[in-house]
Design a protein around this motif. Sequence first.
Motif, mmCIF file in Angstrom:
data_model
loop_
_atom_site.group_PDB
_atom_site.id
_atom_site.type_symbol
_atom_site.label_atom_id
_atom_site.label_comp_id
_atom_site.label_asym_id
_atom_site.label_seq_id
_atom_site.Cartn_x
_atom_site.Cartn_y
_atom_site.Cartn_z
ATOM 1 N N ASN A 1 0.673 -2.797 1.934
ATOM 2 C CA ASN A 1 0.146 -2.570 0.884
ATOM 3 C C ASN A 1 0.662 -2.987 -0.476
ATOM 4 O OD1 ASN A 1 -1.676 -1.507 -1.197
ATOM 5 N ND2 ASN A 1 -1.986 0.441 -0.042
ATOM 6 N N PRO A 2 0.448 -3.996 -1.244
ATOM 7 C CA PRO A 2 1.300 -4.226 -2.212
ATOM 8 C C PRO A 2 1.169 -3.167 -3.520
ATOM 9 C CG PRO A 2 -0.761 -5.487 -2.420
ATOM 10 C CD PRO A 2 -0.809 -4.578 -1.171
ATOM 11 N N GLU B 1 7.127 -3.807 -6.733
ATOM 12 C CA GLU B 1 8.002 -4.917 -7.460
ATOM 13 C C GLU B 1 8.051 -6.044 -6.653
ATOM 14 O OE1 GLU B 1 12.500 -5.070 -9.154
ATOM 15 O OE2 GLU B 1 11.832 -3.159 -8.495
ATOM 16 N N LEU B 2 8.183 -6.040 -5.281
ATOM 17 C CA LEU B 2 8.437 -7.059 -4.456
ATOM 18 C C LEU B 2 7.227 -7.975 -4.661
ATOM 19 C CD1 LEU B 2 9.881 -8.722 -2.229
ATOM 20 C CD2 LEU B 2 8.782 -7.343 -0.626
ATOM 21 N N CYS B 3 6.270 -7.294 -4.508
ATOM 22 C CA CYS B 3 4.820 -7.965 -4.260
ATOM 23 C C CYS B 3 4.445 -8.497 -5.453
ATOM 24 C CB CYS B 3 3.620 -7.193 -3.678
ATOM 25 S SG CYS B 3 4.063 -7.047 -1.778
ATOM 26 N N SER B 4 4.581 -7.931 -6.694
ATOM 27 C CA SER B 4 4.224 -8.598 -8.169
ATOM 28 C C SER B 4 4.962 -9.675 -8.046
ATOM 29 C CB SER B 4 4.846 -7.481 -9.252
ATOM 30 O OG SER B 4 3.923 -6.275 -8.853
ATOM 31 N N SER B 5 6.507 -9.870 -7.911
ATOM 32 C CA SER B 5 7.366 -11.051 -7.951
ATOM 33 C C SER B 5 6.679 -12.131 -7.132
ATOM 34 C CB SER B 5 8.633 -10.808 -7.885
ATOM 35 O OG SER B 5 8.894 -10.597 -6.364
ATOM 36 N N THR C 1 1.843 -9.238 4.344
ATOM 37 C CA THR C 1 2.575 -8.895 5.293
ATOM 38 C C THR C 1 3.965 -9.512 5.784
ATOM 39 O OG1 THR C 1 0.280 -8.176 6.198
ATOM 40 C CG2 THR C 1 1.950 -8.012 7.695
ATOM 41 N N ALA C 2 3.847 -10.992 5.671
ATOM 42 C CA ALA C 2 5.064 -11.618 5.873
ATOM 43 C C ALA C 2 6.211 -11.386 4.920
ATOM 44 C CB ALA C 2 4.559 -13.126 5.838
ATOM 45 N N VAL C 3 5.702 -11.301 3.591
ATOM 46 C CA VAL C 3 6.499 -11.018 2.431
ATOM 47 C C VAL C 3 7.330 -9.957 2.650
ATOM 48 C CG1 VAL C 3 6.864 -10.477 0.007
ATOM 49 C CG2 VAL C 3 5.593 -12.449 0.754
ATOM 50 N N GLY D 1 11.040 -6.663 2.167
ATOM 51 C CA GLY D 1 11.007 -5.578 1.841
ATOM 52 C C GLY D 1 12.314 -4.642 2.114
ATOM 53 N N ASP D 2 12.582 -3.767 1.059
ATOM 54 C CA ASP D 2 13.542 -2.775 1.605
ATOM 55 C C ASP D 2 13.323 -1.660 2.552
ATOM 56 O OD1 ASP D 2 15.631 -4.055 0.233
ATOM 57 O OD2 ASP D 2 15.381 -2.750 -1.828
ATOM 58 N N GLN D 3 12.066 -1.098 2.013
ATOM 59 C CA GLN D 3 11.746 0.203 2.933
ATOM 60 C C GLN D 3 10.979 -0.571 4.373
ATOM 61 O OE1 GLN D 3 11.699 3.280 1.027
ATOM 62 N NE2 GLN D 3 10.731 4.675 2.633
ATOM 63 N N PHE D 4 10.170 -1.489 3.942
ATOM 64 C CA PHE D 4 9.146 -1.847 5.051
ATOM 65 C C PHE D 4 9.391 -3.226 5.726
ATOM 66 C CE2 PHE D 4 6.724 1.496 2.763
ATOM 67 C CZ PHE D 4 6.249 2.406 3.959
ATOM 68 N N GLY D 5 10.822 -3.697 5.680
ATOM 69 C CA GLY D 5 11.227 -4.988 6.048
ATOM 70 C C GLY D 5 12.419 -5.141 6.332
#
Length: 345
Positions: A279-280, A287-291, A131-133, A138-142
């Motif tokens: 939700n990853p 992509e973000l959460c995988s990294s 949730t912090a990441v 995030g581009d869409q949710f951040g």
Amino acid sequence: MSPQQKALVVPHKQGNFELSSRSIPSPGAGQLLVKIQSAALNPVDYKIKDSGSYVTHYPAVLGTDIAGIVEELGEGVENFGKGDRVVAHGKFTNDFTGFQQYTLTAASFTAKIPANESFDSAATVPLGLDTAVVGLYGDQFGAKITPPWEEGSGGHESKKPIVILGGSSSVGSYTIQLARLSGFYPIITTASPSNEELVKGYGATHFFDRSLSGKQLLAAISEVTDDPINLVYDAISLPETQSVAWELLADNGTLVLTLAASVKENEGKGRRVVSTFANPHIPENEELCSSSWAKVEKWISDGTIQPNKYEVLPNGLEGIIGGLERMKLGQVSGTKLVAHPQETQ
């Protein structure tokens, strides 16, 4: 291994939890079967039970914070072996949830637990950290900040202020730690006075009492920095904290929320409000959460990320029921509740 396992289920929409049994699933390509040793609780768990949101099939198993032992590997899974101690972010599909004795995990959102950490402490990481990441990077949710682990990020957030409301919450604590990693300064947070040392331990440079009004907080922050506050992460996101955050936020700034927005963007100041969705497993975050998940083992091992303080609940899966009730009543602060599914009678 018995083909059946114990699980805590919501039998029907908005039903009460009950202990049940269900089949142990088999891992497909890119998946692991994990024997769950520790499952952490989150507010979303009782909110789903009470509202019937997110879940479409019943009986439903909840829980997304998972730590345990790898029992079996699906096709194509590399970097993991049977017997590995792992932590993973589940999803709200019964075969991938935490309130049961065995679950599947996606290898992309699973990490080994370093030898210096317990299952219990590791279980506090997944949802809070993601949730912090997503909220920050995030581009869409951040807030669309360049992740500090990407090449060329170059600490360009260095010496920019950030305000994190609710710094002792699970999400708040990981946001503080990532803000430190990104080079923000000052890192200003609010919490109850009893949690001041806790949030400073996570990396907050300045602490203020969460009971301050928006005007009082703005005055206090102006003593700390002259720079505009272009980023506020409201880890609580109740209407009253959102209105405080809105008072602090500079023109053209971004307010990140963990719940739906109650403040209105249309005030002509170019300010952006984003409700994060961590939700990853969805395409926007994959992509973000995988990294970031590729870094989790190292981060925990070297202390870059400190897991939350935790309290172990008694009575295995059944202990989750009382734990969620305590969370709902606001009786848990600065601590994550953790259950041991294998201790279910």
